[in-house]
Design a protein around this motif. Structure first.
Motif, PDB file in Angstrom:
ATOM      1  N   GLU A 207       0.837  -1.183   0.000  1.00 35.05           N
ATOM      2  CA  GLU A 207       0.000   0.000   0.000  1.00 35.05           C
ATOM      3  C   GLU A 207       0.878   1.240   0.000  1.00 35.05           C
ATOM      4  O   GLU A 207       1.788   1.357   0.821  1.00 35.05           O
ATOM      5  CB  GLU A 207      -0.924  -0.010   1.224  1.00 35.05           C
ATOM      6  CG  GLU A 207      -2.147   0.834   0.993  1.00 35.05           C
ATOM      7  CD  GLU A 207      -3.012   0.963   2.242  1.00 35.05           C
ATOM      8  OE1 GLU A 207      -2.812   0.195   3.201  1.00 35.05           O
ATOM      9  OE2 GLU A 207      -3.863   1.871   2.255  1.00 35.05           O
ATOM     10  N   VAL A 208       0.620   2.125  -0.934  1.00 36.89           N
ATOM     11  CA  VAL A 208       1.378   3.364  -1.031  1.00 36.89           C
ATOM     12  C   VAL A 208       0.412   4.494  -0.731  1.00 36.89           C
ATOM     13  O   VAL A 208      -0.652   4.571  -1.336  1.00 36.89           O
ATOM     14  CB  VAL A 208       1.959   3.548  -2.453  1.00 36.89           C
ATOM     15  CG1 VAL A 208       2.717   4.860  -2.567  1.00 36.89           C
ATOM     16  CG2 VAL A 208       2.865   2.375  -2.816  1.00 36.89           C
ATOM     17  N   ARG A 209       0.771   5.323   0.256  1.00 34.97           N
ATOM     18  CA  ARG A 209      -0.159   6.395   0.649  1.00 34.97           C
ATOM     19  C   ARG A 209       0.478   7.767   0.475  1.00 34.97           C
ATOM     20  O   ARG A 209       1.484   8.061   1.113  1.00 34.97           O
ATOM     21  CB  ARG A 209      -0.543   6.225   2.126  1.00 34.97           C
ATOM     22  CG  ARG A 209      -1.689   5.265   2.319  1.00 34.97           C
ATOM     23  CD  ARG A 209      -2.171   5.328   3.760  1.00 34.97           C
ATOM     24  NE  ARG A 209      -2.564   4.001   4.206  1.00 34.97           N
ATOM     25  CZ  ARG A 209      -2.537   3.591   5.454  1.00 34.97           C
ATOM     26  NH1 ARG A 209      -2.083   4.388   6.414  1.00 34.97           N
ATOM     27  NH2 ARG A 209      -2.924   2.372   5.771  1.00 34.97           N
ATOM     28  N   ASP A 210      -0.093   8.584  -0.393  1.00 39.63           N
ATOM     29  CA  ASP A 210       0.325   9.983  -0.592  1.00 39.63           C
ATOM     30  C   ASP A 210       1.835  10.140  -0.680  1.00 39.63           C
ATOM     31  O   ASP A 210       2.429  10.988  -0.006  1.00 39.63           O
ATOM     32  CB  ASP A 210      -0.193  10.858   0.569  1.00 39.63           C
ATOM     33  CG  ASP A 210      -1.701  11.025   0.483  1.00 39.63           C
ATOM     34  OD1 ASP A 210      -2.220  11.024  -0.649  1.00 39.63           O
ATOM     35  OD2 ASP A 210      -2.342  11.114   1.547  1.00 39.63           O
ATOM     36  N   LEU A 211       2.440   9.329  -1.507  1.00 35.90           N
ATOM     37  CA  LEU A 211       3.897   9.322  -1.557  1.00 35.90           C
ATOM     38  C   LEU A 211       4.436  10.444  -2.444  1.00 35.90           C
ATOM     39  O   LEU A 211       4.054  10.588  -3.593  1.00 35.90           O
ATOM     40  CB  LEU A 211       4.383   7.966  -2.094  1.00 35.90           C
ATOM     41  CG  LEU A 211       5.860   7.672  -1.887  1.00 35.90           C
ATOM     42  CD1 LEU A 211       6.156   7.373  -0.422  1.00 35.90           C
ATOM     43  CD2 LEU A 211       6.296   6.506  -2.762  1.00 35.90           C
ATOM     44  N   CYS A 212       5.341  11.234  -1.856  1.00 35.20           N
ATOM     45  CA  CYS A 212       6.046  12.264  -2.623  1.00 35.20           C
ATOM     46  C   CYS A 212       7.529  12.016  -2.434  1.00 35.20           C
ATOM     47  O   CYS A 212       7.960  11.646  -1.347  1.00 35.20           O
ATOM     48  CB  CYS A 212       5.741  13.664  -2.103  1.00 35.20           C
ATOM     49  SG  CYS A 212       4.015  14.082  -2.193  1.00 35.20           S
ATOM     50  N   TYR A 213       8.294  12.232  -3.479  1.00 35.07           N
ATOM     51  CA  TYR A 213       9.735  12.062  -3.323  1.00 35.07           C
ATOM     52  C   TYR A 213      10.475  13.014  -4.236  1.00 35.07           C
ATOM     53  O   TYR A 213      10.083  13.256  -5.361  1.00 35.07           O
ATOM     54  CB  TYR A 213      10.155  10.624  -3.644  1.00 35.07           C
ATOM     55  CG  TYR A 213      11.620  10.382  -3.425  1.00 35.07           C
ATOM     56  CD1 TYR A 213      12.127  10.241  -2.136  1.00 35.07           C
ATOM     57  CD2 TYR A 213      12.502  10.336  -4.494  1.00 35.07           C
ATOM     58  CE1 TYR A 213      13.470  10.051  -1.920  1.00 35.07           C
ATOM     59  CE2 TYR A 213      13.859  10.145  -4.288  1.00 35.07           C
ATOM     60  CZ  TYR A 213      14.333   9.998  -3.002  1.00 35.07           C
ATOM     61  OH  TYR A 213      15.680   9.816  -2.801  1.00 35.07           O
ATOM     62  N   LYS A 214      11.552  13.555  -3.694  1.00 37.51           N
ATOM     63  CA  LYS A 214      12.393  14.456  -4.478  1.00 37.51           C
ATOM     64  C   LYS A 214      13.841  14.048  -4.270  1.00 37.51           C
ATOM     65  O   LYS A 214      14.298  13.921  -3.127  1.00 37.51           O
ATOM     66  CB  LYS A 214      12.185  15.896  -3.992  1.00 37.51           C
ATOM     67  CG  LYS A 214      12.779  16.954  -4.900  1.00 37.51           C
ATOM     68  CD  LYS A 214      12.340  18.352  -4.502  1.00 37.51           C
ATOM     69  CE  LYS A 214      13.328  19.004  -3.531  1.00 37.51           C
ATOM     70  NZ  LYS A 214      14.678  19.210  -4.038  1.00 37.51           N
TER      71      LYS A 214
END
Lengths: 230, 245, 234
Positions: C5-12
């Motif tokens: 499950e991936v929840r609201d994933l942000c990555y920079k």
């Protein structure tokens, strides 16, 4: 100018082959013409890259002869061949040398002492053609796989040659980038530039190839130009 | 089962250690000849791949001539064979030195073929069971695996540069340096990228999950191993003792 | 309970200005095969790295949101625990195989887990059987074709017995014959109940997928049959 590269009864085996003594190319005779876009297909390990390297004079045949524009490839230096045939290796990583994208496109002309203004003009054209202008000051090694492939092509295409050999140019390209490549290839073909393209991308082959050759276990098992025999 | 398959890689390593120590310590051309003969026989019994080894030794032949001349010039010994004016250019002593050098090199090259009769995995396992840290042993094994790739890469880069229409021997000298940088850059970058990808793959397969790890392959020494090890050490020790007495 | 499950994933990435993942949500049921398509640079591989814990355990950068594997938060799991839950196979066969023989390659993971020899032996046998490479057990990976190498890469992950498999464009460098065999293996893995997330940019490789998602400029959505901007249709 109908025949560009001629392979006559060419056989080749690698000195350190596995299993030992295995023949990579077995008695192939093939004439590649400049007005034809020729696709070379077949399974991995069937000898496609070996054949391409023989045609480009990178490998010298164990027996038989390869003629590039009528000249025996065994008697030509690589630099000489590079002025007749452009060759794209499978791995773009190994054909990017300079610290910026623009320099990488320009360096062969610079080393050969071409006029500065002329180089700048040609580089600009190539950057535009391959959609690399926005990246001209970046390091080639930070580019994505597709961008690297395009850059490698630009570096080869800047030498205005009549024949190009491309080894798996579509590997790692997504649909959009493949379309860009297709446009470029089409444009070059339209100008009468000959190409031998190794590819297992059926769509790409179907779209461009005037002639298709299939290699299996070092032998040509199919050649569309000979398919019309009764 | 052949001797190469049944012998423990550690036994081979010890034999090779004995042979190469003898080659280093002994200065007598006849004894050195004997050591080379012994290495040669062992390699043949173990079915070592001697052919490439010969080629390497052949390449060293010019070196003997050079060493023979240098030895003759600076430490003339024995009879003088060729002179330039009053300087002895070649002496029998120098010639012998040169021959000794080639014998030593040959022992080392042949020894390598003995070690190579075990797979690199077995040799690494031998080192691990000798309590050499796994990371170091592993690095050696990865190095062995990727070395041929690196040489191929260098070759490809050289090819690619020339195929851009650059004739290397026609480039003016001041631009030559630039070429070295063009050759080196993709190789260094390529190696770093490959190392990163390799590390990533290892990481996702639980590398260094625990301070120790088990090993599917285990090596066990058998009676012939112990016999050969004792014999090798005994013989080399006696040769050294007799030689220095 | 979801396998992933991936929840609201942000990555920079710290070296870049723009976020590569932008509020990604994804829930994969146990036994489901989900394909994610997208153009190069759209964030596909980054999403993989988040699901197998390489982000944040190995690659640093700005991460927001969470990834769960069977309700465990990936960022709190140890690498060893993640490795037995999630197996990843990458694009380039030559940079994932590093052992002198196939057997050693497949043994590498279980050895790291300190399993006993007998168990490792069983796992090697099983894994090679699953990919149909049993007869190459003692071969050197150098002498295999690209497709066969990829099958060994899959086997060397299967020997860790993960529930979830992530395939990051594993067919992109493989010829037609190799692709066919890999696709068969993927279908069999699906039958055996593995949860699979496959990243692809070739839309012809999606036969096994139950569901196709598209990622575009860091946003994940249901695939509508077109990757916009290029006019590229299936």
């Amino acid at each position: 100018m109908s025949c560009y590269i001629e392979l006559n009864n060419v056989s080749f085996s690698y000195p350190r082959s596995y299993p030992r003594g295995k023949v990579a190319i077995n008695n192939v005779t093939l004439h590649l013409r400049q007005n034809e876009f020729t696709a070379l297909t077949g399974p991995n390990g069937g000898g496609k890259t070996t054949l391409a390297k023989l045609a480009a004079g990178i490998l010298k045949p164990s027996s038989g002869k390869v003629l590039i524009c009528g000249k025996d490839s065994a008697k030509m230096t690589l630099g000489e061949i590079g002025k007749k045939i452009g060759y794209l290796f499978q791995n773009p990583q190994q054909q990017l040398f300079a610290l910026t994208v623009a320099e990488d496109i320009a360096f062969s002309l610079e080393l050969n002492g071409h006029d500065k203004g002329e180089i700048a003009r040609k580089v600009k054209n190539m950057l535009e053609l391959f959609q690399l202008t926005h990246l001209q000051d970046s390091s080639p090694f930070n580019l994505s796989h597709g961008e690297k492939g395009r850059l490698a092509l630009a570096g080869i295409f800047i030498n205005h040659l009549d024949y190009f050999i491309l080894d798996e140019p579509t590997t790692g390209l997504d649909v959009e980038r493949k379309n860009i490549l297709s446009d470029i290839v089409k444009r070059f073909s339209g100008h009468g530039i000959g190409m031998l393209v190794i590819s297992h991308d059926e769509g790409f082959v179907a779209q461009h190839a005037k002639r298709t050759i299939e290699m299996v276990e070092g032998e040509i098992v199919y050649d569309s130009s000979k398919d019309l025999r009764p | 089962m052949t001797a190469a398959k049944t012998l423990d890689p550690r036994t081979k390593l010890i034999m090779v250690l004995c042979l190469s120590s003898l080659a280093v310590f002994i200065q007598d051309i006849y004894v050195l000849g004997g050591v080379l003969l012994a290495s040669f026989v062992i390699s043949v019994i173990l079915k070592g791949d001697l052919f490439p080894a010969f080629k390497q030794v052949k390449r060293l032949l010019l070196l003997i001539v050079i060493i023979a001349v240098i030895q003759s010039l600076f430490a003339p010994a024995g009879k003088t064979i060729i002179t330039i004016g009053t300087f002895p250019l070649l002496t029998t002593g120098g010639l012998i030195r040169g021959a000794e050098f080639i014998l030593r090199m040959a022992v080392i090259v042949v020894s390598a073929t003995i070690v190579a009769t075990s797979s690199s995995r077995e040799t690494v396992q031998g080192l691990v069971q000798w309590k050499i840290p796994y990371e170091i042993a592993f690095m050696v094994s990865v190095g062995i695996r990727f070395l041929p790739m690196l040489t191929e890469e260098i070759r490809n880069v050289m090819l690619a540069i020339q195929l851009r229409g650059v004739e290397l021997d026609k480039i003016p000298f001041r631009k030559k340096l630039k070429i070295y940088s063009y050759i080196l850059t993709p190789i260094v970058v390529g190696t770093v990228i490959r190392a990163q990808k390799l590390a990533t793959a290892m990481e996702t397969r639980a590398f260094r999950a625990y301070p120790r790890r088990t090993s599917y392959m285990t090596l066990k020494m058998a009676l012939p191993d112990y016999a050969i090890i004792s014999f090798s050490i005994l013989v080399s020790a006696s040769v050294v003792v007799v030689y220095y007495m | 309970m979801f396998a992933i499950e991936v929840r609201d994933l942000c990555y920079k990435y710290s070296s870049q200005e723009r976020s590569i993942l932008d509020k990604v949500n994804l829930a994969v049921k146990k036994g489901e095969v989900v394909a994610i398509v997208g153009l190069s640079g759209s964030g596909k591989s980054t999403l993989c790295y988040c699901m197998n814990g390489l982000i944040p355990h190995v690659y640093k950068g700005e991460l927001q949101g969470d990834v769960f594997i069977f309700e465990n938060m990936v960022k709190n799991m140890k690498i060893a625990d993640i490795a037995t839950r999630v197996g990843t196979v990458f694009q380039d066969p030559d940079t994932q195989l590093f052992s002198p023989t196939v057997e050693d390659e497949v043994a590498f993971g279980p050895e790291n887990l300190c399993l006993d020899r007998e168990e490792i032996g069983h796992r090697i046998t099983d894994a090679l059987e699953q990919v149909g490479m049993t007869k190459h057990r003692l071969a050197s990976p150098n002498h295999l074709s690209g497709g066969q190498k990829q099958l060994i890469a899959i086997a060397s992950v299967l020997s860790l017995k993960p529930d979830v498999l992530i395939f990051d464009e594993i067919m992109s460098q493989i010829d037609q014959i190799g692709k066919k065999r890999i696709k068969e293996v993927v279908k069999n893995l699906k039958k055996s109940g593995k949860t699979i997330v496959m990243i692809e940019h070739n839309l012809n490789n999606l036969d096994a997928a139950d569901r196709i998602m598209a990622i575009q400029e860091g946003k994940l959505a249901n695939f509508t049959g077109e990757l916009s901007g290029s006019g590229a249709v299936i």
